[in-house]
Write an enzyme that holds these catalytic residues in place. Structure first.
Site, PDB file in Angstrom:
ATOM      1  N   ASN A   9       0.877  -1.106  -0.093  1.00  0.00           N
ATOM      2  CA  ASN A   9       0.047   0.016   0.155  1.00  0.00           C
ATOM      3  C   ASN A   9       0.924   1.160   0.018  1.00  0.00           C
ATOM      4  O   ASN A   9       1.582   1.453   0.992  1.00  0.00           O
ATOM      5  CB  ASN A   9      -0.706  -0.065   1.150  1.00  0.00           C
ATOM      6  CG  ASN A   9      -1.648   1.175   1.604  1.00  0.00           C
ATOM      7  OD1 ASN A   9      -1.759   2.067   0.455  1.00  0.00           O
ATOM      8  ND2 ASN A   9      -2.222   1.380   2.657  1.00  0.00           N
ATOM      9  N   GLU A  98      -6.408   4.895   7.882  1.00  0.00           N
ATOM     10  CA  GLU A  98      -6.461   6.150   7.431  1.00  0.00           C
ATOM     11  C   GLU A  98      -7.709   6.981   6.822  1.00  0.00           C
ATOM     12  O   GLU A  98      -7.942   7.983   7.087  1.00  0.00           O
ATOM     13  CB  GLU A  98      -5.364   6.289   6.656  1.00  0.00           C
ATOM     14  CG  GLU A  98      -4.029   6.098   7.519  1.00  0.00           C
ATOM     15  CD  GLU A  98      -2.737   5.529   6.785  1.00  0.00           C
ATOM     16  OE1 GLU A  98      -2.848   5.800   5.540  1.00  0.00           O
ATOM     17  OE2 GLU A  98      -1.990   5.118   7.355  1.00  0.00           O
ATOM     18  N   SER A 213       3.502  -2.333  10.419  1.00  0.00           N
ATOM     19  CA  SER A 213       4.790  -2.256  10.582  1.00  0.00           C
ATOM     20  C   SER A 213       5.404  -3.693  10.239  1.00  0.00           C
ATOM     21  O   SER A 213       6.448  -4.172  11.014  1.00  0.00           O
ATOM     22  CB  SER A 213       5.315  -1.705  11.947  1.00  0.00           C
ATOM     23  OG  SER A 213       4.767  -0.576  12.240  1.00  0.00           O
ATOM     24  N   GLY A 235       4.949   1.305   4.640  1.00  0.00           N
ATOM     25  CA  GLY A 235       6.299   1.689   4.424  1.00  0.00           C
ATOM     26  C   GLY A 235       7.262   0.885   4.053  1.00  0.00           C
ATOM     27  O   GLY A 235       8.101   1.264   2.750  1.00  0.00           O
TER      28      GLY A 235
HETATM   29  P1  PGA Z   1       2.887   0.077   7.680  1.00  0.00           P
HETATM   30  O1  PGA Z   1       1.446   0.314   6.934  1.00  0.00           O
HETATM   31  O2  PGA Z   1       3.345  -0.912   6.919  1.00  0.00           O
HETATM   32  O3  PGA Z   1       3.626   1.315   7.104  1.00  0.00           O
HETATM   33  O4  PGA Z   1       2.703   0.298   9.120  1.00  0.00           O
HETATM   34  C1  PGA Z   1       0.684  -0.640   6.804  1.00  0.00           C
HETATM   35  C2  PGA Z   1      -0.856  -0.212   6.329  1.00  0.00           C
HETATM   36  O5  PGA Z   1      -1.292   1.047   6.411  1.00  0.00           O
HETATM   37  O6  PGA Z   1      -1.586  -0.833   5.410  1.00  0.00           O
END
Ligand code: PGA
Length: 251
Positions: A9, A98, A213, A235
């Site tokens: 993503n 989000e 994460s 990320g």
């Molecule tokens: P992250 O995001 O791997 O940066 O924690 C995961 C996501 O929002 O799908």
């Protein structure tokens, strides 16, 4: 046996040139990823066509980060499932935390987006997950249960035969704080059991990703758990090498 799915993503990141480098880098490493793992990227919508062209002829799949709940009409700023179809999208993320928290998307709106994707044959990746204070208050299952219920009530359990679920604890997204494999497995099992109470076959076959994460260094432990079928990666999906390490861990 369920297939695994690792999806990147990209959120609000990338330019024409960085995206080209990223997709080419991912493509080069795909041979090292098990055939049992589907690999997808979800670029900002404006770049879908670019990524579609770059990924042509490879096994890299395409997803969108959201989809309109309506099929067409006066909905400024939205993108429909039919439009996503024209650019080869197999998946559309719906209900990312989000979107829920920054843009006020309700459980009911998320359920309508899920339905709109399925009407056009796009597989929704339904994100669910609790806030830190909800976890601390012992409300994880009630929150995740409520988010699932909104979709179950309007679309029914059978719709999950053509959907993916992503369990993403909000406190683990972009924070570097991953859920332990055991914490994640507990919620994944809760989700699968909840669906199994309504339809065992669907529950057994639905892919449930973990997100929050995930990195090359922790992916294998997470993916070794019985009910964790891959990951939704933020990320760490912005660097080809790191993203490929995660995909390899799903082998
Ligand atoms: P992250 O995001 O791997 O940066 O924690 C995961 C996501 O929002 O799908």
């Amino acid at each position: 046996m369920r297939r695994m799915l690792v999806a990147g993503n990209w959120k609000l990141n990338g330019t024409l040139s960085t995206i080209e480098e990223l997709v080419n880098g991912i493509k080069q490493g795909l041979d090292s990823v098990s055939g049992n793992c589907d690999v997808a990227v979800c670029p900002p919508a404006l770049y879908l066509q670019h990524v579609q062209q770059l990924a042509a002829g490879s096994r890299l799949l395409l997803g969108a980060q959201n989809v309109c709940d309506q099929d067409e009409g006066a909905y400024t700023g939205e993108i429909s499932a039919a439009m996503l179809n024209e650019f080869g999208c197999r998946y559309a993320i719906v209900g990312h935390s989000e979107r829920r928290s920054l843009y006020g998307e309700s459980d009911e709106l998320v359920a309508r987006r899920y339905a709109a994707a399925q009407r056009k044959g796009i597989i929704p990746i339904l994100c669910v997950g609790e806030l830190l204070e909800e976890r601390e208050a012992g409300q994880t299952e009630s929150v995740v249960g409520r988010q699932l219920d909104a979709v179950l009530a309007s679309q029914g359990v059978d719709s999950f035969a053509k959907a993916v679920i992503a369990y993403e604890p909000v406190w683990a997204i972009g924070t570097g704080k991953t859920a332990t494999p055991e914490q994640a497995q507990d919620v994944h099992a809760f989700i699968r059991d909840k669906l199994a109470a309504l339809n065992k076959t669907v529950a057994e076959s639905v892919v449930i990703q973990y997100g929050g994460s995930v990195k090359g260094a922790n992916a294998a432990d997470l993916f070794s758990k019985q009910d964790i079928d891959g990951g939704l990666i933020g990320g760490a999906s912005l660097q080809a090498e790191e993203f490929l390490k995660i995909c390899q861990a799903a082998g």
